[in-house]
Design a protein around this motif. Sequence first.
Motif, PDB file in Angstrom:
ATOM      1  N   CYS A   1       0.946  -1.284   0.062  1.00  0.00           N
ATOM      2  CA  CYS A   1       0.118  -0.045  -0.066  1.00  0.00           C
ATOM      3  C   CYS A   1       0.970   1.267   0.081  1.00  0.00           C
ATOM      4  O   CYS A   1       1.859   1.384   0.744  1.00  0.00           O
ATOM      5  CB  CYS A   1      -0.879   0.108   0.972  1.00  0.00           C
ATOM      6  SG  CYS A   1      -1.911  -1.393   1.231  1.00  0.00           S
TER       7      CYS A   1
ATOM      8  N   THR B   1      -0.718   7.559   2.392  1.00  0.00           N
ATOM      9  CA  THR B   1      -1.839   8.375   1.766  1.00  0.00           C
ATOM     10  C   THR B   1      -1.700   9.909   1.797  1.00  0.00           C
ATOM     11  O   THR B   1      -0.888  10.254   0.676  1.00  0.00           O
ATOM     12  CB  THR B   1      -2.986   8.055   2.858  1.00  0.00           C
ATOM     13  OG1 THR B   1      -2.615   8.151   4.145  1.00  0.00           O
ATOM     14  CG2 THR B   1      -3.710   6.809   2.319  1.00  0.00           C
TER      15      THR B   1
ATOM     16  N   CYS C   1      -1.978  -1.703  -3.755  1.00  0.00           N
ATOM     17  CA  CYS C   1      -3.013  -0.889  -3.595  1.00  0.00           C
ATOM     18  C   CYS C   1      -2.718   0.351  -3.573  1.00  0.00           C
ATOM     19  O   CYS C   1      -2.245   0.764  -2.416  1.00  0.00           O
ATOM     20  CB  CYS C   1      -3.838  -1.539  -2.046  1.00  0.00           C
ATOM     21  SG  CYS C   1      -5.237  -0.559  -1.712  1.00  0.00           S
ATOM     22  N   ASP C   2      -3.085   1.250  -4.492  1.00  0.00           N
ATOM     23  CA  ASP C   2      -2.458   2.523  -4.635  1.00  0.00           C
ATOM     24  C   ASP C   2      -3.036   3.702  -3.789  1.00  0.00           C
ATOM     25  O   ASP C   2      -3.930   4.333  -4.383  1.00  0.00           O
ATOM     26  CB  ASP C   2      -2.179   3.034  -5.972  1.00  0.00           C
ATOM     27  CG  ASP C   2      -1.240   3.852  -6.459  1.00  0.00           C
ATOM     28  OD1 ASP C   2      -0.612   4.709  -5.269  1.00  0.00           O
ATOM     29  OD2 ASP C   2      -0.525   4.263  -7.419  1.00  0.00           O
ATOM     30  N   LEU C   3      -3.092   3.615  -2.440  1.00  0.00           N
ATOM     31  CA  LEU C   3      -3.873   4.569  -1.856  1.00  0.00           C
ATOM     32  C   LEU C   3      -3.511   6.031  -1.810  1.00  0.00           C
ATOM     33  O   LEU C   3      -4.417   6.796  -1.686  1.00  0.00           O
ATOM     34  CB  LEU C   3      -3.677   4.231  -0.163  1.00  0.00           C
ATOM     35  CG  LEU C   3      -4.133   2.884   0.369  1.00  0.00           C
ATOM     36  CD1 LEU C   3      -3.671   2.453   1.695  1.00  0.00           C
ATOM     37  CD2 LEU C   3      -5.546   2.809   0.027  1.00  0.00           C
TER      38      LEU C   3
ATOM     39  N   LYS D   1      -2.643   7.436  -4.764  1.00  0.00           N
ATOM     40  CA  LYS D   1      -3.544   7.937  -5.900  1.00  0.00           C
ATOM     41  C   LYS D   1      -5.012   7.925  -5.396  1.00  0.00           C
ATOM     42  O   LYS D   1      -5.507   8.905  -6.167  1.00  0.00           O
ATOM     43  CB  LYS D   1      -3.439   7.014  -6.836  1.00  0.00           C
ATOM     44  CG  LYS D   1      -4.037   7.497  -8.290  1.00  0.00           C
ATOM     45  CD  LYS D   1      -3.589   6.339  -9.200  1.00  0.00           C
ATOM     46  CE  LYS D   1      -4.225   6.961 -10.771  1.00  0.00           C
ATOM     47  NZ  LYS D   1      -5.757   7.239 -10.479  1.00  0.00           N
ATOM     48  N   TYR D   2      -5.615   6.970  -4.831  1.00  0.00           N
ATOM     49  CA  TYR D   2      -7.001   6.954  -4.634  1.00  0.00           C
ATOM     50  C   TYR D   2      -7.228   8.218  -3.655  1.00  0.00           C
ATOM     51  O   TYR D   2      -8.356   8.966  -3.861  1.00  0.00           O
ATOM     52  CB  TYR D   2      -7.381   5.786  -3.717  1.00  0.00           C
ATOM     53  CG  TYR D   2      -7.040   4.435  -4.542  1.00  0.00           C
ATOM     54  CD1 TYR D   2      -6.964   4.434  -5.819  1.00  0.00           C
ATOM     55  CD2 TYR D   2      -6.711   3.264  -3.892  1.00  0.00           C
ATOM     56  CE1 TYR D   2      -6.879   3.051  -6.575  1.00  0.00           C
ATOM     57  CE2 TYR D   2      -6.445   2.118  -4.264  1.00  0.00           C
ATOM     58  CZ  TYR D   2      -6.659   2.171  -5.713  1.00  0.00           C
ATOM     59  OH  TYR D   2      -6.366   0.985  -6.310  1.00  0.00           O
TER      60      TYR D   2
ATOM     61  N   ASP E   1      -7.269  11.580  -5.780  1.00  0.00           N
ATOM     62  CA  ASP E   1      -8.192  11.658  -6.755  1.00  0.00           C
ATOM     63  C   ASP E   1      -9.525  12.007  -6.075  1.00  0.00           C
ATOM     64  O   ASP E   1     -10.262  12.836  -6.565  1.00  0.00           O
ATOM     65  CB  ASP E   1      -8.601  10.252  -7.430  1.00  0.00           C
ATOM     66  CG  ASP E   1      -7.220   9.870  -8.501  1.00  0.00           C
ATOM     67  OD1 ASP E   1      -6.564  10.888  -8.820  1.00  0.00           O
ATOM     68  OD2 ASP E   1      -7.292   8.767  -8.988  1.00  0.00           O
ATOM     69  N   TYR E   2      -9.721  11.488  -4.905  1.00  0.00           N
ATOM     70  CA  TYR E   2     -10.720  11.738  -4.077  1.00  0.00           C
ATOM     71  C   TYR E   2     -10.986  13.068  -3.752  1.00  0.00           C
ATOM     72  O   TYR E   2     -11.901  14.110  -3.792  1.00  0.00           O
ATOM     73  CB  TYR E   2     -10.968  10.928  -2.847  1.00  0.00           C
ATOM     74  CG  TYR E   2     -12.063  10.973  -1.952  1.00  0.00           C
ATOM     75  CD1 TYR E   2     -13.416  10.300  -2.177  1.00  0.00           C
ATOM     76  CD2 TYR E   2     -12.088  11.940  -0.983  1.00  0.00           C
ATOM     77  CE1 TYR E   2     -14.350  10.467  -1.220  1.00  0.00           C
ATOM     78  CE2 TYR E   2     -13.407  12.122  -0.172  1.00  0.00           C
ATOM     79  CZ  TYR E   2     -14.553  11.580  -0.356  1.00  0.00           C
ATOM     80  OH  TYR E   2     -15.556  11.804   0.337  1.00  0.00           O
TER      81      TYR E   2
ATOM     82  N   LYS F   1     -11.414   0.523  -0.299  1.00  0.00           N
ATOM     83  CA  LYS F   1     -10.372   0.523  -1.225  1.00  0.00           C
ATOM     84  C   LYS F   1      -9.504  -0.974  -0.973  1.00  0.00           C
ATOM     85  O   LYS F   1      -9.005  -1.581  -1.568  1.00  0.00           O
ATOM     86  CB  LYS F   1      -9.286   1.561  -1.206  1.00  0.00           C
ATOM     87  CG  LYS F   1      -9.959   2.868  -1.744  1.00  0.00           C
ATOM     88  CD  LYS F   1     -10.334   2.524  -3.228  1.00  0.00           C
ATOM     89  CE  LYS F   1     -10.949   3.738  -3.830  1.00  0.00           C
ATOM     90  NZ  LYS F   1     -11.499   3.565  -5.086  1.00  0.00           N
TER      91      LYS F   1
ATOM     92  N   GLU G   1     -11.576  -4.001  -1.746  1.00  0.00           N
ATOM     93  CA  GLU G   1     -11.256  -4.327  -3.218  1.00  0.00           C
ATOM     94  C   GLU G   1     -10.074  -4.859  -3.711  1.00  0.00           C
ATOM     95  O   GLU G   1     -10.063  -5.805  -4.250  1.00  0.00           O
ATOM     96  CB  GLU G   1     -11.299  -2.948  -3.947  1.00  0.00           C
ATOM     97  CG  GLU G   1     -12.780  -2.163  -4.275  1.00  0.00           C
ATOM     98  CD  GLU G   1     -12.478  -0.957  -4.784  1.00  0.00           C
ATOM     99  OE1 GLU G   1     -11.420  -0.476  -5.579  1.00  0.00           O
ATOM    100  OE2 GLU G   1     -13.465  -0.112  -4.819  1.00  0.00           O
TER     101      GLU G   1
END
Length: 225
Positions: free
Chosen positions: A138, A141, A176-178, A180-181, A184-185, A217, A220
Amino acid sequence: MRILLRFLQIALVAFPLLAMKQDKPLRVIFFGDSITQAGVGPKGYITMMSDMLKTNNQSSQYELMGAGIGGNKIYDLYLRIEDDVLSKKPDVVFVYIGINDVWHKSSSGTGTDPDKYVKFYEAIIKKLKAQNIRIVLCTPTVIGEKNDNSNMQDGDLNQYSKIIRDIASRNSLQLCDLRKYFQDYLAQNNPENKEKDILTSDRVHLNETGNKFLADKMMEALLKK
């Protein structure tokens, strides 16, 4: 006839063992720092994932465990991997570390340089691979939620996230590319460019919305075949 009888004898032994193996829940350990330590709390992301599994009638298939300690950096994880992870014989391990390696450089001068970060990370992976454990890496963040790249540690977080992406690619591991997630959010949900209170309570640690987002995430990634 003898061959058939021998096959039946083997089947009588093997099938029950196979059934037992299938009935055993998949043990999943989340290995990290204070974000993961808080993840097992009443509104933490690991607790939310367990609730999601119950809702989907999958709770018997997975056993989720947290192994997070506040303030930990990559070398702390390496030093305690035997006691806190390998001794529990997990099937899956999420490695979620890097915030303190970056953050503590400026806050206390005790962060982790990139070259040492890579060496300890690779050493952790080697230990997990030796036990045939499925590994999910991961990226870290946020340290600040501003979406215009003006958070003080954005540059370092992007660098360390790239390091993890490269490690995952080099070792053929799930990512798990937190980072990036989250970016983006925040680009979509932080129109006032706030430094906190969107997904975090203090620029780093997650609020309830952040825990839910992280749980989604992570789930997923866990269910990905």
